[in-house]
Design a protein around this motif. Structure first.
Motif, PDB file in Angstrom:
ATOM      1  N   GLU A 109     -42.353  34.442  -0.307  1.00  0.00           N
ATOM      2  CA  GLU A 109     -42.383  33.045   0.126  1.00  0.00           C
ATOM      3  C   GLU A 109     -43.104  32.147  -0.866  1.00  0.00           C
ATOM      4  N   ILE A 110     -43.802  32.789  -1.785  1.00  0.00           N
ATOM      5  CA  ILE A 110     -44.730  32.001  -2.593  1.00  0.00           C
ATOM      6  C   ILE A 110     -44.167  31.702  -3.972  1.00  0.00           C
ATOM      7  N   GLU A 111     -44.321  30.492  -4.366  1.00  0.00           N
ATOM      8  CA  GLU A 111     -43.940  30.068  -5.707  1.00  0.00           C
ATOM      9  C   GLU A 111     -45.165  29.434  -6.354  1.00  0.00           C
ATOM     10  N   THR A 113     -46.782  27.129  -9.008  1.00  0.00           N
ATOM     11  CA  THR A 113     -46.291  26.011  -9.824  1.00  0.00           C
ATOM     12  C   THR A 113     -47.398  25.367 -10.641  1.00  0.00           C
ATOM     13  N   TYR A 116     -54.180  26.380  -9.254  1.00  0.00           N
ATOM     14  CA  TYR A 116     -54.570  26.268  -7.839  1.00  0.00           C
ATOM     15  C   TYR A 116     -55.884  27.005  -7.631  1.00  0.00           C
ATOM     16  N   ASP A 117     -56.417  26.892  -6.469  1.00  0.00           N
ATOM     17  CA  ASP A 117     -57.613  27.670  -6.148  1.00  0.00           C
ATOM     18  C   ASP A 117     -57.488  28.178  -4.714  1.00  0.00           C
ATOM     19  N   LEU A 118     -58.491  28.898  -4.276  1.00  0.00           N
ATOM     20  CA  LEU A 118     -58.429  29.468  -2.923  1.00  0.00           C
ATOM     21  C   LEU A 118     -59.301  28.680  -1.960  1.00  0.00           C
ATOM     22  N   ALA A 120     -58.596  26.688   0.200  1.00  0.00           N
ATOM     23  CA  ALA A 120     -58.097  26.712   1.578  1.00  0.00           C
ATOM     24  C   ALA A 120     -58.621  27.927   2.343  1.00  0.00           C
ATOM     25  N   LEU A 121     -58.701  29.039   1.640  1.00  0.00           N
ATOM     26  CA  LEU A 121     -59.243  30.244   2.259  1.00  0.00           C
ATOM     27  C   LEU A 121     -60.721  30.042   2.616  1.00  0.00           C
ATOM     28  N   ARG A 124     -60.926  27.865   5.576  1.00  0.00           N
ATOM     29  CA  ARG A 124     -60.507  28.630   6.739  1.00  0.00           C
ATOM     30  C   ARG A 124     -61.622  29.541   7.240  1.00  0.00           C
TER      31      ARG A 124
ATOM     32  N   GLN B  77     -51.377  29.646   7.887  1.00  0.00           N
ATOM     33  CA  GLN B  77     -51.563  30.755   6.938  1.00  0.00           C
ATOM     34  C   GLN B  77     -51.721  30.268   5.511  1.00  0.00           C
ATOM     35  N   ILE B  78     -52.632  29.329   5.352  1.00  0.00           N
ATOM     36  CA  ILE B  78     -52.825  28.789   4.009  1.00  0.00           C
ATOM     37  C   ILE B  78     -54.089  29.387   3.408  1.00  0.00           C
ATOM     38  N   ILE B  79     -53.976  29.813   2.188  1.00  0.00           N
ATOM     39  CA  ILE B  79     -55.163  30.312   1.511  1.00  0.00           C
ATOM     40  C   ILE B  79     -55.411  29.561   0.207  1.00  0.00           C
ATOM     41  N   ALA B  80     -54.326  29.156  -0.433  1.00  0.00           N
ATOM     42  CA  ALA B  80     -54.484  28.502  -1.723  1.00  0.00           C
ATOM     43  C   ALA B  80     -54.369  26.996  -1.558  1.00  0.00           C
ATOM     44  N   PHE B  92     -38.177  29.360   4.654  1.00  0.00           N
ATOM     45  CA  PHE B  92     -39.540  28.881   4.619  1.00  0.00           C
ATOM     46  C   PHE B  92     -40.157  29.244   3.262  1.00  0.00           C
ATOM     47  N   ARG B  93     -40.843  28.292   2.681  1.00  0.00           N
ATOM     48  CA  ARG B  93     -41.416  28.543   1.355  1.00  0.00           C
ATOM     49  C   ARG B  93     -42.817  27.979   1.233  1.00  0.00           C
ATOM     50  N   ARG B  94     -43.612  28.640   0.435  1.00  0.00           N
ATOM     51  CA  ARG B  94     -44.916  28.060   0.064  1.00  0.00           C
ATOM     52  C   ARG B  94     -44.893  27.841  -1.433  1.00  0.00           C
ATOM     53  N   ILE B  95     -45.239  26.654  -1.805  1.00  0.00           N
ATOM     54  CA  ILE B  95     -45.305  26.363  -3.230  1.00  0.00           C
ATOM     55  C   ILE B  95     -46.755  26.025  -3.514  1.00  0.00           C
ATOM     56  N   ILE B  96     -47.372  26.876  -4.290  1.00  0.00           N
ATOM     57  CA  ILE B  96     -48.803  26.654  -4.523  1.00  0.00           C
ATOM     58  C   ILE B  96     -49.034  26.172  -5.947  1.00  0.00           C
ATOM     59  N   LYS B 104     -40.306  25.381 -11.447  1.00  0.00           N
ATOM     60  CA  LYS B 104     -40.681  26.285 -10.347  1.00  0.00           C
ATOM     61  C   LYS B 104     -40.732  25.548  -9.024  1.00  0.00           C
ATOM     62  N   VAL B 105     -41.128  24.299  -9.071  1.00  0.00           N
ATOM     63  CA  VAL B 105     -41.150  23.529  -7.831  1.00  0.00           C
ATOM     64  C   VAL B 105     -39.718  23.386  -7.318  1.00  0.00           C
ATOM     65  N   LEU B 107     -37.258  25.293  -7.944  1.00  0.00           N
ATOM     66  CA  LEU B 107     -36.834  26.623  -7.483  1.00  0.00           C
ATOM     67  C   LEU B 107     -37.352  26.876  -6.060  1.00  0.00           C
ATOM     68  N   GLY B 108     -38.602  26.515  -5.888  1.00  0.00           N
ATOM     69  CA  GLY B 108     -39.220  26.721  -4.571  1.00  0.00           C
ATOM     70  C   GLY B 108     -38.573  25.858  -3.505  1.00  0.00           C
TER      71      GLY B 108
END
Lengths: 575, 121
Positions: A109-111, A113, A116-118, A120-121, A124, B77-80, B92-96, B104-105, B107-108
């Motif tokens: 699910e992850i792309e 781009t 970034y950092d964590l 959000a974690l 949370r 469910q966000i960590i980044a 459903f996609r997450r683009i971080i 890549k964006v 693509l996402g």
């Protein structure tokens, strides 16, 4: 931000008790307070459980709420998994004692781009911590992030920041990590979490598996460095800190009966010391278990609690067999004073046995523990391990003032003292049972090989199993040595007849004297009678004589009268 | 961020349009950021640019500052950070990241091969 460490910095490193049985002892108080601890180990070694128990105990025993952030199991899975260990997570979550957060990362699910950092974690986690006022945090297994997020550089930097952040938050954290090939964890987490590292291990040797725990590193604190066996059972985790114990246990002067009167007499007439370790060793079928059973029965009669580990017989079989020599154990089992634990030695590894022993002893709180027999542990060439195992058991029991009785089977080839799994130095009282072969018979002999702190008998006694228990007989020393069995019976008979004879002789002598006395007395009586009759005769004669004299005088007087002579002259002449 | 939630553009609520096969799906996007960092701002700028170029008139973007709504991180469910979530169209996609890698964006967001793409809905 709390800096709780600073206050007591000069004294000692503040610690957070885990509440995990035994663990706080080996780490002298628990995990470093307000710092992250790394728990690493292979698959299925109990990392998650350690973490969960840390939180549950914290919430229930120390009133410290905790956050469990799981990167692998979902909350539901986790709740079900730990319910089998008696932890009701749902309840704790409902009461705001524990927060569960499952971090789900799906690589597909992850792309990525860009940068970034964590954060959000962090948010949370921070939110979860703040909403509970949590003092404890578990991150299980954070390495899963490496699978979900491809950019390792960012991840590593962020993890370093995370652990720093946890410290600043002042929470005591556990981070679990899977063991790597050459490093403690697959992703080298030990690099970031360096205050305390604990390694869990699950090893299989000789087809039995043992879980072990080792404190690899603990900054600023002393800790036990050994590998400690631990146990995961229906009450959770328990670590056995046995070898960290010193030889400083209290000793008792109280003596307790062995259950066999004659044996007590061999031990100054009082029996064993309370809290001592007794070893009964001997060859097969010699009656070791009977001695143990006697001891158990005597203890139960005193109202003490006995825990009997039988490694070779089933409890029912043992009770039946003991009934044949008149020892009734079953009533005590029903009363709850006696408890049997029948376990095959091969069922667990040695460490596990130790763990199980600990658990049962702590549960049952016995006054006496019997291990029958101990040398079934020795399978293969594990003698050293067996010795350490027994040493730990002995230490553990001594510290708890529990009298221990071990039986040990010695094979008839190798001689007695050497064969006892090398634990003689641990034993306080050692009873040796040996078979004595003589005159085509095999008989049992017993002697006290050693007994610390008492003047024990040096005699070899014959040991007989009767239908009312064990009896010790005096031993006859004949020309060819100790007499036992029928030789002894013959000797006994011989001595008995001698005694009888002698008694008989004495009797007859007595009778003779009595008779002689009778004789003498009757003789005296006749002599008296003779004398009396002679005496009376003599008196009579005397009287007659006197009569005659009188009469003669009268006659003279009368004659004088008739002759008219002077009476006075005559009278004076007669006088 | 100055604004908590910013509805940049709201388009037609036409369901038929969203499920249509013509590359005209309605996009529902959520950008989670952590305060007004450079990275957050960069991500927003980059994203807006892309949206304007490719999704003009058919997207809905919500920007959420996690510092203001920390509880949302768990639910989504966000960590980044920053994380862009493409709720619709599926998948459903997450683009971080800060969205600086435009390819890549795209693509996402499934915009790269939008012409050949078969919509699964």
């Amino acid at each position: 931000m709390k800096k709780t460490e600073l206050k007591t910095f000069n004294n000692d490193l503040p610690k957070t008790p885990t509440g995990i049985q035994g663990f706080d002892e080996i780490t002298a108080g628990g995990l470093p307070k307000g710092r992250p601890t790394l728990i690493c180990g292979g698959a299925g070694c109990g990392k998650t459980l350690f973490g969960i128990e840390f939180l549950v105990r914290g919430a229930t025993q120390f009133n410290e709420p905790g956050v469990f952030m799981s990167f692998e199991e979902t909350n539901e899975e986790l709740t079900i998994n730990v319910a089998s260990l008696g932890f009701d997570l749902n309840d704790l979550v409902k009461n705001k004692k524990i927060a569960l957060d499952h971090v789900h990362i799906e690589r597909s699910e992850i792309e990525e781009t860009g940068e970034y950092d964590l954060e959000a974690l962090f948010i949370r986690l921070g939110y979860a911590i703040d909403s509970l006022g949590a003092k404890r945090v578990v991150l299980d297994t954070i390495e899963s992030l490496f699978a979900g997020l491809p950019n390792q550089l960012i991840l590593r930097a962020e993890l370093r920041r995370l652990f720093r952040w946890l410290k600043d938050k002042g929470v005591t954290a556990i981070i679990t990590g899977e063991r790597g090939d050459e490093t403690l964890t697959r992703q080298g987490l030990e690099e970031y979490v360096s205050d305390c590292v604990i390694m869990l291990d699950h090893r299989v040797t000789e087809q039995t598996s043992t879980r072990r725990l080792r404190v690899v590193k603990y900054r600023g604190s002393t800790h036990g460095t050994n590998e400690y066996p631990f146990l995961i059972d229906e009450t959770g985790f328990s670590v056995l800190p046995v070898t960290s114990l010193g030889l400083e246990h209290i000793v008792s002067n109280e003596r307790i009966s062995s259950g066999i009167k004659a044996l007590d007499e061999m031990l100054e007439g009082k029996g064993y010391y309370r809290g001592s370790t007794v070893l009964v060793s001997g060859t097969a079928g010699i009656g070791k278990t009977s001695i143990a059973a006697h001891f158990a029965e005597a203890a139960c009669k005193r109202g003490e609690r006995v825990l009997y580990f039988c490694f070779e017989e089933s409890p029912n079989q043992l009770m039946r067999n003991m009934l044949s020599i008149g020892i009734k154990l079953e009533p005590w089992v029903r009363k709850g004073l006696l408890r049997f634990q029948a376990i095959r030695p091969t069922l667990y590894g040695l460490e596990m046995h130790l763990a199980v022993t600990h658990k049962f002893v702590n549960e049952f709180k016995p006054d006496i523990v019997i291990l029958d027999p101990i040398n079934t542990f020795v399978t293969g060439d594990k003698e050293f391990e067996v010795k350490t195992l027994l040493m730990r058991i002995v230490d553990f029991l001594k510290v708890n003032q529990i009298t221990a009785l071990f039986t040990s089977l010695t094979s008839s080839e190798c001689r007695m003292e050497s064969s006892d799994v090398g634990i003689s130095s641990l034993i306080d009282t050692w009873l040796l049972l040996r078979d004595i072969e003589l005159n085509g018979e095999r008989n049992r002999g017993m002697y006290v090989l050693k007994s610390r702190g008492m003047a024990n008998s040096n005699q070899i006694r014959e040991f007989v199993l009767t239908n009312h228990g064990v009896e010790l007989r005096d031993v006859y020393i004949g020309a060819s040595g100790v007499l036992t069995g029928s030789a002894r019976i013959a000797q006994e008979a011989l001595e008995n007849s001698k005694v009888f004879k002698r008694k008989h002789e004495i009797e007859s002598k007595k009778r003779e004297i009595a008779r002689k006395r009778g004789d003498m007395e009757s003789k005296i009586a006749t002599m008296r009678a003779d004398f009396a009759s002679e005496e009376s005769e003599a008196i009579k004669i005397l009287e007659i004589e006197q009569e005659m004299i009188k009469r003669l005088e009268q006659d003279k007087m009368e004659m004088a009268k008739s002759r008219k002579a002077k009476t006075g002259n005559i009278a004076t002449k007669n006088v | 961020m100055k604004e908590k939630k910013t509805k940049v553009k709201s388009s037609l609520d036409d369901l038929d349009l969203t499920v249509s096969n013509q590359g005209k799906e309605q996009y529902i996007l959520r950008l989670y950021i952590t305060g007004s960092t450079i990275r957050s701002a960069l991500a927003l700028t980059n994203l807006k640019k892309i949206c304007k170029e490719y999704l003009e008139g058919r997207y809905e973007l919500e920007v959420i500052d996690l510092y203001q709504h920390p509880s949302l991180a768990k639910g989504e469910q966000i960590i980044a950070a920053p994380t862009l979530i493409k709720k619709l169209p599926l998948p459903f996609r997450r683009i971080i990241g800060d969205m600086s890698d435009k390819e890549k964006v795209l693509l996402g967001l499934d915009l790269k091969e939008v012409k050949e793409k078969i919509d699964f809905q």
